[in-house]
Design a protein around this motif. Structure first.
Motif, PDB file in Angstrom:
ATOM      1  N   ALA A   1       0.792  -1.232   0.000  1.00  0.00           N
ATOM      2  CA  ALA A   1       0.000   0.000   0.000  1.00  0.00           C
ATOM      3  C   ALA A   1       0.822   1.279   0.000  1.00  0.00           C
ATOM      4  N   GLY A   2       1.953   1.305   0.710  1.00  0.00           N
ATOM      5  CA  GLY A   2       2.712   2.549   0.788  1.00  0.00           C
ATOM      6  C   GLY A   2       1.855   3.649   1.383  1.00  0.00           C
ATOM      7  N   LEU A   3       1.809   4.795   0.741  1.00  0.00           N
ATOM      8  CA  LEU A   3       0.999   5.910   1.219  1.00  0.00           C
ATOM      9  C   LEU A   3      -0.403   5.930   0.607  1.00  0.00           C
ATOM     10  N   GLY A   4      -0.755   4.875  -0.121  1.00  0.00           N
ATOM     11  CA  GLY A   4      -2.140   4.676  -0.503  1.00  0.00           C
ATOM     12  C   GLY A   4      -2.648   5.437  -1.707  1.00  0.00           C
ATOM     13  N   GLU A   5      -1.758   6.036  -2.495  1.00  0.00           N
ATOM     14  CA  GLU A   5      -2.238   6.845  -3.610  1.00  0.00           C
ATOM     15  C   GLU A   5      -2.890   5.991  -4.704  1.00  0.00           C
ATOM     16  N   ASP A   6      -2.298   4.832  -4.998  1.00  0.00           N
ATOM     17  CA  ASP A   6      -2.913   3.959  -5.996  1.00  0.00           C
ATOM     18  C   ASP A   6      -4.241   3.406  -5.481  1.00  0.00           C
TER      19      ASP A   6
ATOM     20  N   LEU B   1      -8.214   3.568  -7.024  1.00  0.00           N
ATOM     21  CA  LEU B   1      -9.108   2.428  -7.162  1.00  0.00           C
ATOM     22  C   LEU B   1     -10.388   2.634  -6.361  1.00  0.00           C
ATOM     23  N   ALA B   2     -10.269   3.195  -5.154  1.00  0.00           N
ATOM     24  CA  ALA B   2     -11.459   3.477  -4.359  1.00  0.00           C
ATOM     25  C   ALA B   2     -12.341   4.515  -5.049  1.00  0.00           C
ATOM     26  N   ALA B   3     -11.716   5.504  -5.673  1.00  0.00           N
ATOM     27  CA  ALA B   3     -12.491   6.503  -6.417  1.00  0.00           C
ATOM     28  C   ALA B   3     -13.226   5.875  -7.588  1.00  0.00           C
ATOM     29  N   ALA B   4     -12.654   4.794  -8.139  1.00  0.00           N
ATOM     30  CA  ALA B   4     -13.278   4.090  -9.255  1.00  0.00           C
ATOM     31  C   ALA B   4     -14.332   3.088  -8.791  1.00  0.00           C
ATOM     32  N   GLY B   5     -14.577   3.013  -7.472  1.00  0.00           N
ATOM     33  CA  GLY B   5     -15.642   2.175  -6.959  1.00  0.00           C
ATOM     34  C   GLY B   5     -15.211   0.917  -6.243  1.00  0.00           C
ATOM     35  N   PHE B   6     -13.901   0.646  -6.164  1.00  0.00           N
ATOM     36  CA  PHE B   6     -13.427  -0.545  -5.476  1.00  0.00           C
ATOM     37  C   PHE B   6     -13.519  -0.378  -3.958  1.00  0.00           C
ATOM     38  N   GLU B   7     -13.819  -1.480  -3.275  1.00  0.00           N
ATOM     39  CA  GLU B   7     -13.579  -1.583  -1.838  1.00  0.00           C
ATOM     40  C   GLU B   7     -12.155  -2.121  -1.692  1.00  0.00           C
ATOM     41  N   VAL B   8     -11.279  -1.318  -1.092  1.00  0.00           N
ATOM     42  CA  VAL B   8      -9.852  -1.641  -1.104  1.00  0.00           C
ATOM     43  C   VAL B   8      -9.345  -1.918   0.313  1.00  0.00           C
ATOM     44  N   THR B   9      -8.706  -3.063   0.476  1.00  0.00           N
ATOM     45  CA  THR B   9      -7.965  -3.363   1.699  1.00  0.00           C
ATOM     46  C   THR B   9      -6.506  -3.038   1.436  1.00  0.00           C
ATOM     47  N   LEU B  10      -5.948  -2.147   2.237  1.00  0.00           N
ATOM     48  CA  LEU B  10      -4.571  -1.694   2.051  1.00  0.00           C
ATOM     49  C   LEU B  10      -3.680  -2.402   3.062  1.00  0.00           C
ATOM     50  N   ARG B  11      -2.754  -3.210   2.583  1.00  0.00           N
ATOM     51  CA  ARG B  11      -1.822  -3.913   3.441  1.00  0.00           C
ATOM     52  C   ARG B  11      -0.466  -3.204   3.394  1.00  0.00           C
ATOM     53  N   GLU B  12       0.058  -2.830   4.546  1.00  0.00           N
ATOM     54  CA  GLU B  12       1.358  -2.172   4.628  1.00  0.00           C
ATOM     55  C   GLU B  12       2.157  -2.782   5.774  1.00  0.00           C
TER      56      GLU B  12
ATOM     57  N   PRO C   1       5.318  -0.388   9.991  1.00  0.00           N
ATOM     58  CA  PRO C   1       4.366   0.225  10.920  1.00  0.00           C
ATOM     59  C   PRO C   1       4.344   1.751  10.866  1.00  0.00           C
ATOM     60  N   VAL C   2       5.470   2.378  10.532  1.00  0.00           N
ATOM     61  CA  VAL C   2       5.496   3.845  10.443  1.00  0.00           C
ATOM     62  C   VAL C   2       4.699   4.311   9.226  1.00  0.00           C
ATOM     63  N   ILE C   3       4.915   3.656   8.093  1.00  0.00           N
ATOM     64  CA  ILE C   3       4.163   4.014   6.892  1.00  0.00           C
ATOM     65  C   ILE C   3       2.676   3.746   7.105  1.00  0.00           C
ATOM     66  N   ALA C   4       2.360   2.623   7.764  1.00  0.00           N
ATOM     67  CA  ALA C   4       0.955   2.322   8.057  1.00  0.00           C
ATOM     68  C   ALA C   4       0.336   3.405   8.941  1.00  0.00           C
ATOM     69  N   ALA C   5       1.095   3.912   9.909  1.00  0.00           N
ATOM     70  CA  ALA C   5       0.592   4.973  10.779  1.00  0.00           C
ATOM     71  C   ALA C   5       0.353   6.263  10.000  1.00  0.00           C
ATOM     72  N   LEU C   6       1.272   6.610   9.092  1.00  0.00           N
ATOM     73  CA  LEU C   6       1.084   7.794   8.248  1.00  0.00           C
ATOM     74  C   LEU C   6      -0.167   7.649   7.381  1.00  0.00           C
ATOM     75  N   LEU C   7      -0.369   6.449   6.854  1.00  0.00           N
ATOM     76  CA  LEU C   7      -1.515   6.182   6.000  1.00  0.00           C
ATOM     77  C   LEU C   7      -2.818   6.249   6.796  1.00  0.00           C
TER      78      LEU C   7
ATOM     79  N   MET D   1     -11.660   2.617   1.778  1.00  0.00           N
ATOM     80  CA  MET D   1     -10.265   2.236   1.989  1.00  0.00           C
ATOM     81  C   MET D   1     -10.075   1.760   3.428  1.00  0.00           C
ATOM     82  N   HIS D   2      -9.509   0.559   3.581  1.00  0.00           N
ATOM     83  CA  HIS D   2      -9.414  -0.074   4.900  1.00  0.00           C
ATOM     84  C   HIS D   2      -7.976  -0.537   5.122  1.00  0.00           C
ATOM     85  N   VAL D   3      -7.264   0.130   6.033  1.00  0.00           N
ATOM     86  CA  VAL D   3      -5.846  -0.134   6.264  1.00  0.00           C
ATOM     87  C   VAL D   3      -5.665  -1.293   7.235  1.00  0.00           C
ATOM     88  N   ARG D   4      -4.740  -2.189   6.878  1.00  0.00           N
ATOM     89  CA  ARG D   4      -4.361  -3.295   7.742  1.00  0.00           C
ATOM     90  C   ARG D   4      -2.837  -3.376   7.763  1.00  0.00           C
ATOM     91  N   ALA D   5      -2.241  -3.172   8.920  1.00  0.00           N
ATOM     92  CA  ALA D   5      -0.794  -3.287   9.043  1.00  0.00           C
ATOM     93  C   ALA D   5      -0.407  -4.750   9.147  1.00  0.00           C
TER      94      ALA D   5
END
Length: 227
Positions: free
Chosen positions: A72-77, A81-92, A95-101, A121-125
Motif C-alpha cells: 500500500a505505501g501511502l495509498g495513492e494507488d 481504485l477506491a475513487a473508481a468504486g473498489f472496496e480496497v484493503t490496504l496492506r502495509e 508500521p510507520v508508513i501504516a501509521a502515516l496512512l 479504503m481499509h488499512v491493515r498493518a
C-alpha cells in the motif's frame, strides 16, 4: 532509534504529531500524506483514463469490486481504485508508513470532498504474504507495486519519498517472487503488477496483457482456474 512516537526509526528520522497531521521528518525534509493532492486525478473526466484503473477494471460483477493492495505505501494507488468504486484493503508491512496512512485516511474521512472515497479504503498493518495465504474469500483484484531499485537511483524521485525509501527498501527478487506467488495462489480474478515501463516481468511471469504509459506499465495476470 526509538523516539516519543514509540516507533523504531532509522537514525535521523522523527515522527511528529502536528496540527496538519502525522509527519515524518528528517534531513530537512517532511513527509505527510494528504489525499487532497489526489483530487485532480479523480475528476470524472480524468479517472477513467488512469492506467491503473483501466488495468484493474473487472466486469460482470454484482456489487462493488474488491481489491487487496498488498504493497500500500501511502495509498495513492488505492485512492484511485477506491475513487473508481473498489472496496480496497490496504496492506502495509512497515508500521510507520501504516501509521502515516491511517492518519491521512482519518483526515480524509472528515473532508467532504474525500470522505466517500476514503470510506472504501481499509488499512491493515502487517505482512501481505501471510495475509494473502490466509484469505478465506479472494478479492477480485490483488494489486502489487514492489518498489523497484530504479526509483532509488532516479533524480526524478520526489524529495519527500526519499524519506519513505529510508523506511522500506525495494523488493528483492526472491521476495517479489514469493509475493506474486501468494497473490496468484489467492485466486483473484486478476493480479495487477506495477513495473517500470521497460522493466522485466516480476518473477519472470509473463502477463496476460499489459497497460503501458510513458513511465510505468501495469502487467495484468489472470490466474488459471483452480478446478
Amino acid at each position: 532509534m526509538q523516539n516519543d512516537s514509540g516507533f523504531d526509526l532509522p537514525e535521523g528520522l522523527e515522527l511528529r504529531r502536528e496540527q496538519d497531521g502525522l509527519t515524518l521528518a528528517g534531513s530537512g525534509m517532511e513527509l505527510r500524506q494528504d489525499f487532497r493532492e489526489m483530487l485532480p486525478r479523480v475528476r470524472r473526466n480524468r479517472l477513467g483514463r488512469e492506467l491503473l484503473v483501466r488495468a484493474a477494471r473487472v466486469r460482470s460483477l454484482e456489487g462493488a469490486p474488491t481489491c487487496m493492495d498488498a504493497t500500500a505505501g501511502l495509498g495513492e494507488d488505492s485512492f484511485l481504485l477506491a475513487a473508481a468504486g473498489f472496496e480496497v484493503t490496504l496492506r502495509e508491512r512497515d508500521p510507520v508508513i501504516a501509521a502515516l496512512l491511517e492518519d491521512a485516511l482519518a483526515r480524509a474521512l472528515d473532508d467532504p470532498d474525500l470522505a466517500d472515497i476514503a470510506a472504501r479504503m481499509h488499512v491493515r498493518a502487517g505482512d501481505s504474504i501471510e495475509a494473502l495465504r490466509a484469505l478465506a474469500t479472494p478479492p477480485d483484484v490483488v494489486y502489487l507495486d514492489p518498489m523497484f531499485p530504479e526509483r532509488r537511483k532516479s533524480a526524478a524521485v520526489k524529495k519527500k519519498f526519499q524519506l519513505l525509501h529510508r523506511l522500506e527498501r525495494p523488493c528483492e527478487d526472491s521476495e517479489g517472487e514469493e509475493l506474486l506467488a501468494a497473490a496468484i495462489a489467492a485466486r483473484p480474478r486478476k493480479v495487477v503488477v506495477k513495473r517500470p515501463v521497460k522493466g522485466p516481468y516480476l518473477a519472470n511471469v509473463k502477463p496476460s496483457h499489459s497497460v503501458a504509459g510513458k513511465a510505468v506499465r501495469y502487467d495484468v495476470i489472470v490466474p488459471a482456474p483452480c478446478c
